[in-house]
Design an enzyme around this catalytic site. Sequence first.
Site, PDB file in Angstrom:
ATOM      1  N   SER A 107      40.730  84.898  50.191  1.00  0.00           N
ATOM      2  CA  SER A 107      40.043  84.034  49.494  1.00  0.00           C
ATOM      3  C   SER A 107      39.292  84.554  48.319  1.00  0.00           C
ATOM      4  CB  SER A 107      38.902  83.580  50.362  1.00  0.00           C
ATOM      5  OG  SER A 107      39.282  83.000  51.473  1.00  0.00           O
ATOM      6  N   HIS A 151      40.300  71.193  42.512  1.00  0.00           N
ATOM      7  CA  HIS A 151      40.509  72.502  42.958  1.00  0.00           C
ATOM      8  C   HIS A 151      40.954  72.729  44.202  1.00  0.00           C
ATOM      9  CE1 HIS A 151      39.959  76.808  43.390  1.00  0.00           C
ATOM     10  NE2 HIS A 151      39.090  76.361  44.277  1.00  0.00           N
ATOM     11  N   SER A 152      40.151  71.921  45.263  1.00  0.00           N
ATOM     12  CA  SER A 152      40.433  71.864  46.663  1.00  0.00           C
ATOM     13  C   SER A 152      39.812  70.675  47.045  1.00  0.00           C
ATOM     14  CB  SER A 152      39.733  73.136  47.150  1.00  0.00           C
ATOM     15  OG  SER A 152      38.301  73.125  47.343  1.00  0.00           O
ATOM     16  N   GLU A 177      45.621  64.139  52.787  1.00  0.00           N
ATOM     17  CA  GLU A 177      45.482  63.215  53.511  1.00  0.00           C
ATOM     18  C   GLU A 177      44.527  63.564  54.902  1.00  0.00           C
ATOM     19  OE1 GLU A 177      44.822  60.300  52.349  1.00  0.00           O
ATOM     20  OE2 GLU A 177      45.288  60.883  50.320  1.00  0.00           O
TER      21      GLU A 177
HETATM   22  C1  LIG Z   1      35.580  87.234  43.790  1.00  0.00           C
HETATM   23  C2  LIG Z   1      35.550  85.841  43.776  1.00  0.00           C
HETATM   24  N1  LIG Z   1      34.822  85.080  43.050  1.00  0.00           N
HETATM   25  C3  LIG Z   1      34.625  83.685  42.780  1.00  0.00           C
HETATM   26  C4  LIG Z   1      35.130  83.031  43.934  1.00  0.00           C
HETATM   27  C5  LIG Z   1      35.060  81.582  44.114  1.00  0.00           C
HETATM   28  N2  LIG Z   1      36.496  81.101  43.534  1.00  0.00           N
HETATM   29  C6  LIG Z   1      37.279  80.335  44.356  1.00  0.00           C
HETATM   30  S1  LIG Z   1      38.588  79.983  43.528  1.00  0.00           S
HETATM   31  C7  LIG Z   1      37.921  80.198  42.075  1.00  0.00           C
HETATM   32  C8  LIG Z   1      38.661  79.754  40.792  1.00  0.00           C
HETATM   33  C9  LIG Z   1      39.742  80.710  40.421  1.00  0.00           C
HETATM   34  O1  LIG Z   1      40.513  79.991  39.469  1.00  0.00           O
HETATM   35  P1  LIG Z   1      41.924  80.719  38.844  1.00  0.00           P
HETATM   36  O2  LIG Z   1      42.135  82.062  39.134  1.00  0.00           O
HETATM   37  O3  LIG Z   1      41.972  80.241  37.492  1.00  0.00           O
HETATM   38  O4  LIG Z   1      42.893  79.787  40.050  1.00  0.00           O
HETATM   39  P2  LIG Z   1      43.143  78.331  40.287  1.00  0.00           P
HETATM   40  O5  LIG Z   1      42.173  77.692  41.053  1.00  0.00           O
HETATM   41  O6  LIG Z   1      42.963  77.736  38.951  1.00  0.00           O
HETATM   42  O7  LIG Z   1      44.436  78.387  40.675  1.00  0.00           O
HETATM   43  C10 LIG Z   1      36.754  80.727  41.989  1.00  0.00           C
HETATM   44  C11 LIG Z   1      35.637  81.010  41.059  1.00  0.00           C
HETATM   45  C12 LIG Z   1      36.163  83.662  44.666  1.00  0.00           C
HETATM   46  N3  LIG Z   1      36.633  83.217  45.777  1.00  0.00           N
HETATM   47  N4  LIG Z   1      35.913  85.083  44.723  1.00  0.00           N
END
Ligand SMILES: Cc1ncc(C[n+]2csc(CCOP(=O)(O)OP(=O)(O)O)c2C)c(N)n1
Length: 477
Positions: free
Chosen positions: A240, A369-370, A154
């Site tokens: 990240s 996701h965020s 929030e």
């Molecule tokens: C090397 C890299 N590729 C792509 C991204 C963009 N990205 C951020 S979070 C995410 C998804 C990751 O999913 P998961 O590992 O299943 O974790 P969850 O968010 O589901 O907890 C992606 C593709 C990144 N941060 N780093």
Amino acid sequence: MALCRQRPRAALKHAASQFELLKPSRPALSSLIGAPRSAAPSSSLLKLIGGPRADWVGRTPRRFESTVAEKLPRFANGVAGNLAMDFPGGKVAFTPKMSFISESPEERAHCYRVLDEDGQPLAHSSFIQVSKEVAVRMYTEMVTLQTMDNIFYEAQRQGRISFYLTSIGEEAINIASAAALRFDDLVFPQYREPGVLLWRGFTLQEFANQCFGNRDDYGKGRQMPIHYGSNKLNYFTVSSTIATQIPHAVGAAYSLKMDKKDACVVTYFGDGGTSEGDFHAAINFAAVREAPVIFICRNNGWAISTPTSDQFRSDGIVVRGQAYGVRSIRVDGNDALAMYSSVQAAREMAIGEQRPILIEALTYRTGHHSTSDDSTKYRPANEIEWWRTARDPVSRLRKWIESNGWWSEEAESELRSDVRKQLLHAIQVAEKVEKPPISDLFTDVYDVPPSNLREQEMVLRETIKRYPQEYPGDVPV
Ligand SMILES: Cc1ncc(C[n+]2csc(CCOP(=O)(O)OP(=O)(O)O)c2C)c(N)n1
Ligand SMILES: [Mg+2]
């Protein structure tokens, strides 16, 4: 490893058919978990894996270590070399049948669970007993994490912080795994595991300071919100970049092994993280170097908008353990007791036997996701709602502690209102603390800043002077 060498030779003598020749005999479970070099496993662990569900430990774990070809004895009816081949890594049986190994098992790997959806233990479930004190604390921290997520989310919506990411739906993985570890175990997180920090004593004020990027943030405001880290609590800073923490974790585990420490490393990652090369390199390295590391994969169904069906074709993550020679288990990640038991058992095996363990925790990301995402654009709202209500890990644990007489409606409302107050206070305080100075952007990497960094600092200062309205007024220049 005498076991591995002797088994085929003994089998050759008594072979009834060529296919039985190299069939490994299943070693006794006690020898399986109580490797000679290790400390004896605890009685609770022995009881757990010696019980009716003993098969969950996985099939005969072996290190195929022979790289020297042994001479096979000749038989009256032929040459033993037609039956098996000495090959680096051990003998391999021949077969006249041309059969390809199937790409998928006949049955999906089972999922270990202790509590049913109503928070009642399944009949015959084997699990490590949890005391009232630990159970209530686990529940309290799960509620705290849930409340923190709602309030910080929030705060982002109100524009007070720039970004946030919740762990909603994954509270049991966070808290129960943390509860099963010891403080000396090093944690290498992805980003959806702040509950581990919470369990270790990171205060709500410390969380707020990081999210607000103020002077009291240990990262000095140089990271996005939710990129927590704490030297004191053995929690490496969130990165990240997906999966980079996994090889780091294995390296750290190998160093614990060399130093003969009574501790392990735990690394968390998502299903999406396993598509990165880092995951594969790291797990293979851990297997070969026998590093005491627990890999905890939160398989929550989604990597932002990418469903797992577009991520892999294997039966999830758990089956990859055997491919890499790593003992593994699939667990109901929304069941705090199953998570607690499996992580504690994994820890004992990782340290006692000096080996990696892989845990695939099945869960669901019930939040977006965020704050940069709207998940209703790519998945049905009723799917989210079903997981949020019917499969909520927090209420499932609550039902269990309530049925034990350890929790009440009164305790519940007191906890929720208390945590809420503490969080609002933490936010108010964090908001008022000054931001770190601009000069901090250029420190802490080099002992003596190189010329390109000095030049960048000069350019930044000149730009701020020229366009002050474009820069936040609360950052000391
Ligand atoms: C090397 C890299 N590729 C792509 C991204 C963009 N990205 C951020 S979070 C995410 C998804 C990751 O999913 P998961 O590992 O299943 O974790 P969850 O968010 O589901 O907890 C992606 C593709 C990144 N941060 N780093
Ligand atoms: Mg995911």
